[in-house]
Each structure stands twice: as structure tokens, then as C-alpha cells.
Motif scaffolding. Structure first.
Motif, PDB file in Angstrom:
ATOM      1  N   PRO A  36       0.840  -1.201   0.000  1.00 51.87           N
ATOM      2  CA  PRO A  36       0.000   0.000   0.000  1.00 51.87           C
ATOM      3  C   PRO A  36       0.875   1.251   0.000  1.00 51.87           C
ATOM      4  CG  PRO A  36       0.026  -1.029   2.170  1.00 51.87           C
ATOM      5  CD  PRO A  36       0.703  -1.981   1.245  1.00 51.87           C
ATOM      6  N   ALA A  37       0.359   2.327  -0.563  1.00 52.43           N
ATOM      7  CA  ALA A  37       1.130   3.576  -0.611  1.00 52.43           C
ATOM      8  C   ALA A  37       1.459   4.071   0.792  1.00 52.43           C
ATOM      9  CB  ALA A  37       0.354   4.634  -1.384  1.00 52.43           C
ATOM     10  N   ARG A  38       0.550   3.840   1.732  1.00 58.89           N
ATOM     11  CA  ARG A  38       0.770   4.175   3.136  1.00 58.89           C
ATOM     12  C   ARG A  38       0.330   2.981   3.975  1.00 58.89           C
ATOM     13  NH1 ARG A  38       1.424   9.694   3.942  1.00 58.89           N
ATOM     14  NH2 ARG A  38       1.011  10.982   2.087  1.00 58.89           N
ATOM     15  N   GLY A  39       0.992   2.774   5.088  1.00 58.95           N
ATOM     16  CA  GLY A  39       0.601   1.678   5.952  1.00 58.95           C
ATOM     17  C   GLY A  39       1.769   1.181   6.768  1.00 58.95           C
ATOM     18  N   ALA A  40       1.536   0.101   7.507  1.00 61.43           N
ATOM     19  CA  ALA A  40       2.533  -0.460   8.411  1.00 61.43           C
ATOM     20  C   ALA A  40       2.941  -1.843   7.936  1.00 61.43           C
ATOM     21  CB  ALA A  40       1.972  -0.537   9.830  1.00 61.43           C
ATOM     22  N   VAL A  41       4.251  -2.075   7.879  1.00 59.34           N
ATOM     23  CA  VAL A  41       4.811  -3.353   7.432  1.00 59.34           C
ATOM     24  C   VAL A  41       5.608  -3.973   8.572  1.00 59.34           C
ATOM     25  CG1 VAL A  41       6.344  -4.507   5.787  1.00 59.34           C
ATOM     26  CG2 VAL A  41       4.956  -2.565   5.047  1.00 59.34           C
ATOM     27  N   LEU A  42       5.409  -5.265   8.783  1.00 57.54           N
ATOM     28  CA  LEU A  42       6.189  -6.044   9.739  1.00 57.54           C
ATOM     29  C   LEU A  42       7.135  -6.944   8.957  1.00 57.54           C
ATOM     30  CD1 LEU A  42       6.755  -7.166  12.626  1.00 57.54           C
ATOM     31  CD2 LEU A  42       4.883  -8.794  12.217  1.00 57.54           C
ATOM     32  N   GLU A  43       8.433  -6.823   9.225  1.00 57.83           N
ATOM     33  CA  GLU A  43       9.421  -7.704   8.593  1.00 57.83           C
ATOM     34  C   GLU A  43       9.812  -8.806   9.566  1.00 57.83           C
ATOM     35  OE1 GLU A  43      13.848  -7.732   6.473  1.00 57.83           O
ATOM     36  OE2 GLU A  43      13.062  -5.847   7.281  1.00 57.83           O
ATOM     37  N   ILE A  44       9.684 -10.041   9.128  1.00 55.73           N
ATOM     38  CA  ILE A  44      10.026 -11.210   9.938  1.00 55.73           C
ATOM     39  C   ILE A  44      11.439 -11.667   9.578  1.00 55.73           C
ATOM     40  CG2 ILE A  44       9.371 -13.575  10.550  1.00 55.73           C
ATOM     41  CD1 ILE A  44       7.298 -11.464  11.292  1.00 55.73           C
ATOM     42  N   LEU A  93      11.780  -5.533  16.828  1.00 55.03           N
ATOM     43  CA  LEU A  93      11.035  -6.314  17.815  1.00 55.03           C
ATOM     44  C   LEU A  93      11.713  -7.662  18.040  1.00 55.03           C
ATOM     45  CD1 LEU A  93       7.347  -5.873  16.559  1.00 55.03           C
ATOM     46  CD2 LEU A  93       8.553  -4.507  18.285  1.00 55.03           C
ATOM     47  N   VAL A  94      11.550  -8.184  19.248  1.00 57.98           N
ATOM     48  CA  VAL A  94      11.906  -9.578  19.524  1.00 57.98           C
ATOM     49  C   VAL A  94      10.732 -10.425  19.062  1.00 57.98           C
ATOM     50  CG1 VAL A  94      12.547 -11.257  21.275  1.00 57.98           C
ATOM     51  CG2 VAL A  94      13.225  -8.858  21.547  1.00 57.98           C
ATOM     52  N   LEU A  95      10.905 -11.202  18.016  1.00 57.73           N
ATOM     53  CA  LEU A  95       9.796 -11.984  17.471  1.00 57.73           C
ATOM     54  C   LEU A  95      10.326 -13.307  16.940  1.00 57.73           C
ATOM     55  CD1 LEU A  95       6.901 -10.648  15.246  1.00 57.73           C
ATOM     56  CD2 LEU A  95       7.915 -12.886  14.863  1.00 57.73           C
ATOM     57  N   ASP A  96       9.757 -14.381  17.437  1.00 54.35           N
ATOM     58  CA  ASP A  96      10.079 -15.737  16.999  1.00 54.35           C
ATOM     59  C   ASP A  96       8.823 -16.315  16.363  1.00 54.35           C
ATOM     60  OD1 ASP A  96      10.565 -18.489  16.786  1.00 54.35           O
ATOM     61  OD2 ASP A  96      11.735 -18.563  18.640  1.00 54.35           O
ATOM     62  N   ALA A  97       8.923 -16.713  15.103  1.00 56.49           N
ATOM     63  CA  ALA A  97       7.745 -17.222  14.398  1.00 56.49           C
ATOM     64  C   ALA A  97       7.164 -18.468  15.046  1.00 56.49           C
ATOM     65  CB  ALA A  97       8.096 -17.512  12.936  1.00 56.49           C
ATOM     66  N   THR A  98       7.962 -19.190  15.826  1.00 57.33           N
ATOM     67  CA  THR A  98       7.469 -20.412  16.461  1.00 57.33           C
ATOM     68  C   THR A  98       6.919 -20.165  17.871  1.00 57.33           C
ATOM     69  OG1 THR A  98       9.645 -20.994  17.392  1.00 57.33           O
ATOM     70  CG2 THR A  98       9.142 -21.785  15.168  1.00 57.33           C
ATOM     71  N   GLU A 100       4.230 -17.909  19.823  1.00 57.75           N
ATOM     72  CA  GLU A 100       3.135 -16.945  19.733  1.00 57.75           C
ATOM     73  C   GLU A 100       3.193 -15.878  20.820  1.00 57.75           C
ATOM     74  OE1 GLU A 100      -0.817 -18.251  18.997  1.00 57.75           O
ATOM     75  OE2 GLU A 100      -0.199 -20.010  17.856  1.00 57.75           O
ATOM     76  N   ALA A 101       3.844 -16.177  21.933  1.00 53.20           N
ATOM     77  CA  ALA A 101       3.940 -15.192  23.005  1.00 53.20           C
ATOM     78  C   ALA A 101       4.730 -13.961  22.574  1.00 53.20           C
ATOM     79  CB  ALA A 101       4.597 -15.819  24.235  1.00 53.20           C
ATOM     80  N   THR A 102       5.543 -14.080  21.526  1.00 54.45           N
ATOM     81  CA  THR A 102       6.350 -12.938  21.063  1.00 54.45           C
ATOM     82  C   THR A 102       5.676 -12.165  19.933  1.00 54.45           C
ATOM     83  OG1 THR A 102       7.566 -14.191  19.345  1.00 54.45           O
ATOM     84  CG2 THR A 102       8.446 -14.266  21.597  1.00 54.45           C
TER      85      THR A 102
END
Length: 212
Positions: A36-44, A93-98, A100-102
Motif C-alpha cells: 500500500p502507498a501508506r501503511g505499516a509493514v512487519l518484517e520477519i 522487535l523480539v519476534l520468533d515465528a514459532t 506466539e507469546a512474542t
């Protein structure tokens, strides 16, 4: 930080990935056409952070949030972020795909993931799809997935065959993922494959959209 790339450590803690430097422009071309022209993206699995810096700089109206489970990766992302000074680039962010708590609350318009699913167990791909299905806040929200794949209807490039064998030698849980298996998994989480884009060096961009 899991990577098959040879990383150079810079004095301020940033890591330099030759692969990220090579593929950024090609990936950006696809993202520019479909985000989208504007918006929020999360990179994993943002890794060194070079993609995050490059894409945030090129897409100033997009709010870019990188993430990675590795403290080493997050330190590198933070160092690149300090260099870039892009106001639309958020702290990692601290994020682990496996785990869900993160996972963050559902507030993103798009999710981007490059070169993760073949150097992680299948459970990470399952987690990625659950995460994207839950995190994309609007119908039509985009999951952009980049990397090498196995495809039943396409011959496997010799370089990818050798790469896939090397992954299995390194860890039996790793390996090139079958595009149809990934597509089927995505569909169970309300994500439909809408576009396959051939990329340099025998990679693909697979674009999924959240159903209404």
C-alpha cells in the motif's frame, strides 16, 4: 542469527550481508508495486537489517518494523537504523515465528519475510502463516515471501539443487520448501497466493493476500 551468508562485522555493531546488498533492489521493485502507498509493514527475520534500512528509505510513507529472534541480529538492525535516521523505521522487535507469546498485536497492513523458511524447521513456516493470518488487519493485506522454492511445474536449477542438498547436510530440518505445500498451508490461514514473481539467482517472490 541463522544465515548462510558470510557477514562482515562493522565497528559499530552492524553486520554487512553481501546477499542482502545484492537482492535489495530487485525485492524493492516488487514491494513498491504491491505494498500500500501508506501503511505499516512487519518484517520477519530481518537479519542484518539492511533490507529494513533500504526499504524504509525508499518507501517513506510506509511504517517499517523489523523483527528477529536473535539478539545479534537486533543489535545489527539497531546499528543500521542509527546510520539511516529514517523516521519511518521502527526499533526491532523480539519476534520468533514459532513462539506466539512474542507476536505483536494485529496492526499491520503487510508482512515481509526473506530467506527464512528454508533455514528453519517447517514449524517456523507454520508459525509465519499463523502470524500473518492473525496480524494482517485488513482483507487484502499482503504477505510477501522471498527465497528459493521447489516447484512441481518448473525444473529445479542445478544451483538450487546443490543449495538444497547443502541445507539438508547442515540440518535435516532445513531445506527448500515446496511452493504448493507453502501455498496450501497459507490457505488454511486465510492467505491466498495471488502472484508468483521470478527473481534473480533462481529465487521467487510469492505474494499472498488475506481473504475477506
Amino acid at each position: 542469527m541463522q544465515t548462510l551468508d558470510s557477514l562482515d562485522a562493522l565497528p559499530d555493531g552492524a553486520l554487512s550481508s553481501p546477499a542482502a546488498a545484492r537482492n535489495s533492489a530487485a525485492i524493492l521493485e516488487v514491494l513498491r508495486a504491491h505494498l500500500p502507498a501508506r501503511g505499516a509493514v512487519l518484517e520477519i527475520a530481518a537479519g542484518s537489517g539492511q533490507h529494513a534500512v533500504a526499504f524504509a528509505a525508499a518507501l517513506p510513507d510506509v511504517d517499517w518494523t523489523p523483527s528477529d529472534p536473535s539478539a545479534e541480529a537486533r543489535a545489527s538492525i539497531a546499528a543500521w537504523t542509527r546510520h539511516a535516521g529514517s523516521p519511518n523505521l521502527r526499533p526491532p522487535l523480539v519476534l520468533d515465528a514459532t513462539d506466539e507469546a512474542t507476536w505483536p498485536d494485529p496492526r499491520f497492513d503487510a508482512v515481509f519475510c526473506a530467506n527464512m523458511i528454508h533455514i528453519s524447521p517447517w514449524a517456523a513456516t507454520e508459525g509465519l502463516m499463523r502470524l500473518a493470518g492473525r496480524t494482517l488487519r485488513h482483507p487484502g493485506g499482503l504477505l510477501a515471501l522471498y527465497g528459493p522454492f521447489l516447484e512441481a511445474d518448473q525444473p529445479l536449477a542445478p544451483s538450487n539443487a546443490a543449495f538444497g542438498a547443502s541445507l539438508k547436510d547442515r540440518d535435516p530440518a532445513w531445506g527448500l520448501r515446496d511452493r504448493d505445500a507453502v501455498t496450501t498451508l497459507a490457505r488454511t490461514h486465510g492467505l491466498i497466493l495471488t502472484r508468483r514473481v521470478a527473481m534473480p539467482a533462481n529465487n521467487l517472490m510469492l505474494l499472498f493476500r488475506r481473504e475477506a
